[in-house]
Scaffold this motif. Structure first.
Motif, PDB file in Angstrom:
ATOM      1  N   ALA A 163      10.385   4.816 -10.616  1.00 12.52           N
ATOM      2  CA  ALA A 163       9.756   4.690  -9.299  1.00 12.52           C
ATOM      3  C   ALA A 163       8.370   5.325  -9.316  1.00 12.52           C
ATOM      4  CB  ALA A 163      10.626   5.356  -8.237  1.00 12.52           C
ATOM      5  N   ALA A 164       8.285   6.540  -9.880  1.00 11.96           N
ATOM      6  CA  ALA A 164       6.998   7.230  -9.935  1.00 11.96           C
ATOM      7  C   ALA A 164       5.983   6.442 -10.768  1.00 11.96           C
ATOM      8  CB  ALA A 164       7.182   8.635 -10.500  1.00 11.96           C
ATOM      9  N   ASP A 165       6.473   5.809 -11.833  1.00 13.97           N
ATOM     10  CA  ASP A 165       5.585   5.019 -12.681  1.00 13.97           C
ATOM     11  C   ASP A 165       5.000   3.839 -11.916  1.00 13.97           C
ATOM     12  OD1 ASP A 165       4.400   4.439 -15.285  1.00 13.97           O
ATOM     13  OD2 ASP A 165       5.730   2.701 -15.310  1.00 13.97           O
TER      14      ASP A 165
ATOM     15  N   PHE B 214       8.431  -8.271  -9.851  1.00 17.60           N
ATOM     16  CA  PHE B 214       7.992  -7.899 -11.201  1.00 17.60           C
ATOM     17  C   PHE B 214       6.905  -8.859 -11.697  1.00 17.60           C
ATOM     18  CE2 PHE B 214       8.347  -7.989 -15.856  1.00 17.60           C
ATOM     19  CZ  PHE B 214       8.175  -6.642 -16.130  1.00 17.60           C
ATOM     20  N   ARG B 215       7.097 -10.159 -11.427  1.00 20.79           N
ATOM     21  CA  ARG B 215       6.079 -11.135 -11.840  1.00 20.79           C
ATOM     22  C   ARG B 215       4.726 -10.798 -11.216  1.00 20.79           C
ATOM     23  NH1 ARG B 215       8.273 -17.364 -11.761  1.00 20.79           N
ATOM     24  NH2 ARG B 215      10.414 -17.016 -12.515  1.00 20.79           N
ATOM     25  N   ALA B 216       4.757 -10.478  -9.912  1.00 22.18           N
ATOM     26  CA  ALA B 216       3.505 -10.169  -9.221  1.00 22.18           C
ATOM     27  C   ALA B 216       2.932  -8.839  -9.700  1.00 22.18           C
ATOM     28  CB  ALA B 216       3.741 -10.127  -7.711  1.00 22.18           C
ATOM     29  N   ALA B 217       3.821  -7.871  -9.914  1.00 25.13           N
ATOM     30  CA  ALA B 217       3.363  -6.549 -10.339  1.00 25.13           C
ATOM     31  C   ALA B 217       2.684  -6.598 -11.696  1.00 25.13           C
ATOM     32  CB  ALA B 217       4.551  -5.579 -10.374  1.00 25.13           C
TER      33      ALA B 217
ATOM     34  N   ARG C  29       2.545   5.041  -9.378  1.00 31.04           N
ATOM     35  CA  ARG C  29       1.282   5.404 -10.016  1.00 31.04           C
ATOM     36  C   ARG C  29       0.415   4.157 -10.262  1.00 31.04           C
ATOM     37  NH1 ARG C  29       0.349   9.888 -12.371  1.00 31.04           N
ATOM     38  NH2 ARG C  29       2.555  10.252 -12.769  1.00 31.04           N
ATOM     39  N   LYS C  30       1.049   3.074 -10.748  1.00 33.79           N
ATOM     40  CA  LYS C  30       0.293   1.840 -10.993  1.00 33.79           C
ATOM     41  C   LYS C  30      -0.364   1.346  -9.705  1.00 33.79           C
ATOM     42  CE  LYS C  30       2.743  -0.132 -15.006  1.00 33.79           C
ATOM     43  NZ  LYS C  30       3.366   1.089 -15.503  1.00 33.79           N
TER      44      LYS C  30
ATOM     45  N   GLU D 296       0.725  -4.221  -4.061  1.00 33.24           N
ATOM     46  CA  GLU D 296       1.817  -4.227  -3.084  1.00 33.24           C
ATOM     47  C   GLU D 296       3.154  -4.449  -3.782  1.00 33.24           C
ATOM     48  OE1 GLU D 296       3.249  -6.556   0.997  1.00 33.24           O
ATOM     49  OE2 GLU D 296       1.237  -6.898   0.181  1.00 33.24           O
ATOM     50  N   ALA D 297       3.185  -5.326  -4.766  1.00 32.31           N
ATOM     51  CA  ALA D 297       4.422  -5.568  -5.512  1.00 32.31           C
ATOM     52  C   ALA D 297       4.795  -4.338  -6.326  1.00 32.31           C
ATOM     53  CB  ALA D 297       4.259  -6.773  -6.424  1.00 32.31           C
ATOM     54  N   GLN D 298       3.818  -3.685  -6.918  1.00 35.97           N
ATOM     55  CA  GLN D 298       4.083  -2.466  -7.678  1.00 35.97           C
ATOM     56  C   GLN D 298       4.675  -1.391  -6.772  1.00 35.97           C
ATOM     57  OE1 GLN D 298       0.074  -1.984  -9.059  1.00 35.97           O
ATOM     58  NE2 GLN D 298       0.409  -3.124 -10.960  1.00 35.97           N
TER      59      GLN D 298
END
Length: 449
Positions: free
Chosen positions: A150-152, A119-122, A155-156, A128-130
């Motif tokens: 998951a879809a959200d 989450f921190r990386a995303a 999408r990011k 890749e984290a997303q």
């Protein structure tokens, strides 16, 4: 010679410059020559990492996790990723999260901590984290399963150009997982990922053209995308190309080319391809007829639980084709396929039990297997089930139930059922006609998935 700047870089590194030590590690790790400089790269990374240089800590973790220049050690890699992650290094945060969720960091999988690091990386835009957060919400790993979230996340990552996320977002739209079903959007995302070389997306985009979902149906374009995925070694796409060439869909039929693609997929363990190659070898389609090879491919697929292959082996034992006739073996293989719902195997098993072939005769069991095949719409099973009910074999006579099954078979155009149904109605459920002989089933060519 690594680079022209190497002498200066070495002097700076030896003088204690962490930036130089790190950069020298980068150059050594990327060097392509007959000499492997990975071990030297590790040492320079280590010098900078031990002095707290985050980029070196991350790079050292990568080298250790990949076993480059040093024995692979996921626990040690995680320790270096953690040092860099705690300094805010985004890729280290992502890599640490991935190691923790996989349980490769020397302890049991720590999925809740994995989510925190991912989450921190995303939140810093790491695609890749997303993507990995999307996977965790899809599978319910460390978080409650939630297709919409998951879809959200997919999408990011997809909007950041991450191909795997684009493919998964396409699947979400194709199947309506977390988003409304939208074949056009599914095709758009599959295309974006396919253009980046994602084999899964290339295969899926081919399917969209194959069935005309989200794009106009076009078998030629389908073949193009299947081929791109197959040439990357994707076994499912290779098998699909085998089917296409075997049936001449979008290409001229070519049994030799079909066998070639089946063989490539079969060598990777694709059960459908193994079974299909077995058919080709058994019938001499595109390859020389070879009973031993056919049986070997059937067995490989059957051992993976592939019902059609189990059925095929049973059929060959029943007919004494490829192998000596062995009714007990035939019964056993039919049973394996029948228990998975393979309708032809259910029917053949019912015939064997009804006639006492390879097993003791048992009308009640025969009735049960005929019913299972009949309920799947298999007309020959519907006829024989109706006859058993009509005659009271394995069950008390039930003319009304018999009529129902005759009717279902008659509606499919079965002449026997039509005649029996007419006689029942004319006789007012009077004496039944003689029981029809069991119907012999033959192995059919493989069909496209």
């Amino acid at each position: 010679m690594i680079k022209e700047v190497r002498p200066d870089l070495v002097r700076q590194a030896n003088a204690g410059s962490v930036e130089a030590q790190y950069n020298l590690g980068v150059l050594l790790s990327q060097e392509h020559s007959e000499h492997d400089h990975a071990a030297q790269a590790v040492e320079w990374y280590r010098q900078a990492a031990e002095r707290g240089y985050a980029m070196a800590q991350y790079s050292l973790g990568v080298m250790i996790s990949e076993g480059r220049g040093v024995p692979r050690d996921d626990e040690a890699a995680a320790a270096w990723f953690r040092k860099a992650a705690e300094q805010g290094h985004v890729m280290a945060q992502c890599s640490l999260g991935v190691l923790l969720v996989s349980g490769r960091a020397g302890t049991a999988a720590d999925r809740s901590r994995a989510v925190e690091w991912l989450f921190r990386a995303a939140m810093q835009g790491c695609a890749e984290a997303q993507y990995n957060l999307g996977l965790m919400h899809t599978e319910g790993l460390g978080v409650a399963r939630n297709d919409a979230k998951a879809a959200d996340w997919y999408r990011k990552a997809a909007e950041n150009g991450y191909a795997k996320a684009q493919c998964n977002l396409g699947m979400a739209y194709a199947e309506g997982r977390g988003v409304p079903v939208d074949p056009a959007k599914a095709a758009q995302w599959f295309y974006k990922a396919a253009e980046q070389g994602c084999a899964d997306a290339q295969f899926n985009f081919g399917l969209m053209y194959c069935f005309g979902q989200g794009v106009p149906k076009d078998e030629h374009k389908a073949v193009k995308w299947f081929r791109l995925a197959a040439e990357q070694g994707d076994a499912t796409a290779q098998c699909k190309l085998g089917v296409i060439y075997a049936h001449g869909r979008g290409v001229e039929r070519d049994d030799a080319e079909a066998a070639r693609w089946y063989r490539l997929a079969a060598a990777q363990g694709d059960a459908m391809a193994q079974c299909s190659l077995g058919v080709m070898c058994a019938e001499g389609l595109g390859v020389e007829k070879n009973a031993a090879e056919a049986l070997e491919w059937y067995r490989r697929a059957a051992e993976q639980g592939y019902a059609m292959a189990q059925y095929a082996i049973g059929l060959h034992f029943a007919e004494g084709n490829l192998v000596p006739r062995d009714e007990a073996q035939a019964f056993d293989w039919f049973r394996r396929a029948a228990e998975q719902g393979y309708v032809k195997a259910q029917y053949n098993l019912a015939v064997m039990v009804a006639e006492g072939i390879g097993v003791k005769r048992n009308d009640a069991q025969a009735l049960a297997w005929y019913r299972r095949a009949a309920e799947q719409g298999y007309v020959k099973a519907q006829v024989n089930l109706a006859v058993m009910l009509d005659e009271g074999q394995g069950v008390p006579r039930d003319a009304s139930e018999a009529r129902r099954w005759y009717q279902r078979a008659a509606e499919q155009g079965n002449v026997q059922a039509q005649a029996r149904l007419a006689r029942l109605e004319a006789a007012g459920n009077g004496p039944a006609a003689p029981r029809p002989a069991p119907l012999r089933i033959r192995l059919v060519r493989p069909v496209a998935r």
